[in-house]
Design an enzyme around this catalytic site. Structure first.
Site, PDB file in Angstrom:
ATOM      1  N   ASN A  64       7.312   7.397 -19.545  1.00  0.00           N
ATOM      2  CA  ASN A  64       7.522   6.874 -18.200  1.00  0.00           C
ATOM      3  C   ASN A  64       6.351   7.215 -17.284  1.00  0.00           C
ATOM      4  O   ASN A  64       5.740   8.280 -17.425  1.00  0.00           O
ATOM      5  CB  ASN A  64       8.794   7.500 -17.606  1.00  0.00           C
ATOM      6  CG  ASN A  64       9.932   7.464 -18.570  1.00  0.00           C
ATOM      7  OD1 ASN A  64      10.343   6.407 -18.998  1.00  0.00           O
ATOM      8  ND2 ASN A  64      10.423   8.624 -18.961  1.00  0.00           N
TER       9      ASN A  64
ATOM     10  N   TYR B 221       8.805  10.533 -23.255  1.00  0.00           N
ATOM     11  CA  TYR B 221       8.283  10.749 -21.914  1.00  0.00           C
ATOM     12  C   TYR B 221       7.162   9.776 -21.553  1.00  0.00           C
ATOM     13  O   TYR B 221       6.234  10.119 -20.828  1.00  0.00           O
ATOM     14  CB  TYR B 221       7.792  12.195 -21.745  1.00  0.00           C
ATOM     15  CG  TYR B 221       8.870  13.219 -21.941  1.00  0.00           C
ATOM     16  CD1 TYR B 221       9.726  13.549 -20.901  1.00  0.00           C
ATOM     17  CD2 TYR B 221       9.048  13.860 -23.163  1.00  0.00           C
ATOM     18  CE1 TYR B 221      10.736  14.497 -21.065  1.00  0.00           C
ATOM     19  CE2 TYR B 221      10.052  14.797 -23.348  1.00  0.00           C
ATOM     20  CZ  TYR B 221      10.876  15.101 -22.293  1.00  0.00           C
ATOM     21  OH  TYR B 221      11.886  16.032 -22.472  1.00  0.00           O
TER      22      TYR B 221
ATOM     23  N   HIS C  26       0.831  -1.206   0.000  1.00  0.00           N
ATOM     24  CA  HIS C  26       0.000   0.000   0.000  1.00  0.00           C
ATOM     25  C   HIS C  26       0.869   1.261   0.000  1.00  0.00           C
ATOM     26  O   HIS C  26       1.752   1.404   0.832  1.00  0.00           O
ATOM     27  CB  HIS C  26      -0.921  -0.028   1.218  1.00  0.00           C
ATOM     28  CG  HIS C  26      -1.789   1.161   1.357  1.00  0.00           C
ATOM     29  ND1 HIS C  26      -2.744   1.494   0.423  1.00  0.00           N
ATOM     30  CD2 HIS C  26      -1.850   2.107   2.310  1.00  0.00           C
ATOM     31  CE1 HIS C  26      -3.359   2.592   0.816  1.00  0.00           C
ATOM     32  NE2 HIS C  26      -2.824   2.983   1.956  1.00  0.00           N
TER      33      HIS C  26
END
Length: 129
Positions: A123, A121, A20
């Site tokens: 990512n 980009y 979590h």
């Protein structure tokens, strides 16, 4: 033997250890190497696999709470590419921030999976719900 879902044992191991609010980086082929972050490199050739494919596979058995991407992703890619990622992320809204800010989040990740994606980009950082 696994018959469905992600078959890569390194990815399965990494996903199982993320808890979590921990984060995971999905990276394109040009993303820098971070020596202190466990990295699973699944790049094969240009665009195989792509970050979008990896995201789709991970979502099958992993709950994502938040997604971050660089603002530059929207600026340097076609509306179709941006829409494809947004559709995969739905119902979550991607949180866009400057690439410099995005990279500040990376050192806190549990792991990084590098793809062969050439999308600029592409990512993203996924936070486990």
């Amino acid at each position: 033997m696994l018959k469905t879902g992600i078959l890569n044992p390194q990815i399965n191991s990494l996903l199982a250890r993320i808890r979590h609010t921990n984060t995971l980086v999905l990276a394109d082929r040009g993303f820098p190497f971070w020596p202190h972050i466990e990295t699973v490199d699944i790049s094969l050739i240009d665009d195989v696999p792509q970050v979008a494919q990896l995201l789709a596979a991970i979502q099958q058995n992993w709950t994502i709470g938040r997604i971050w991407m660089a603002e530059e992703f929207r600026e340097h890619n076609t509306p179709e590419t941006v829409s494809r990622i947004a559709t995969l992320a739905h119902p979550l809204a991607i949180q866009y921030e400057p690439h410099v800010q995005f990279k500040l989040r990376v050192p806190h990740a549990i792991g990084l999976i590098r793809t062969g994606d050439t999308t600029q980009y592409a990512n993203m950082i996924l936070e486990s719900a």
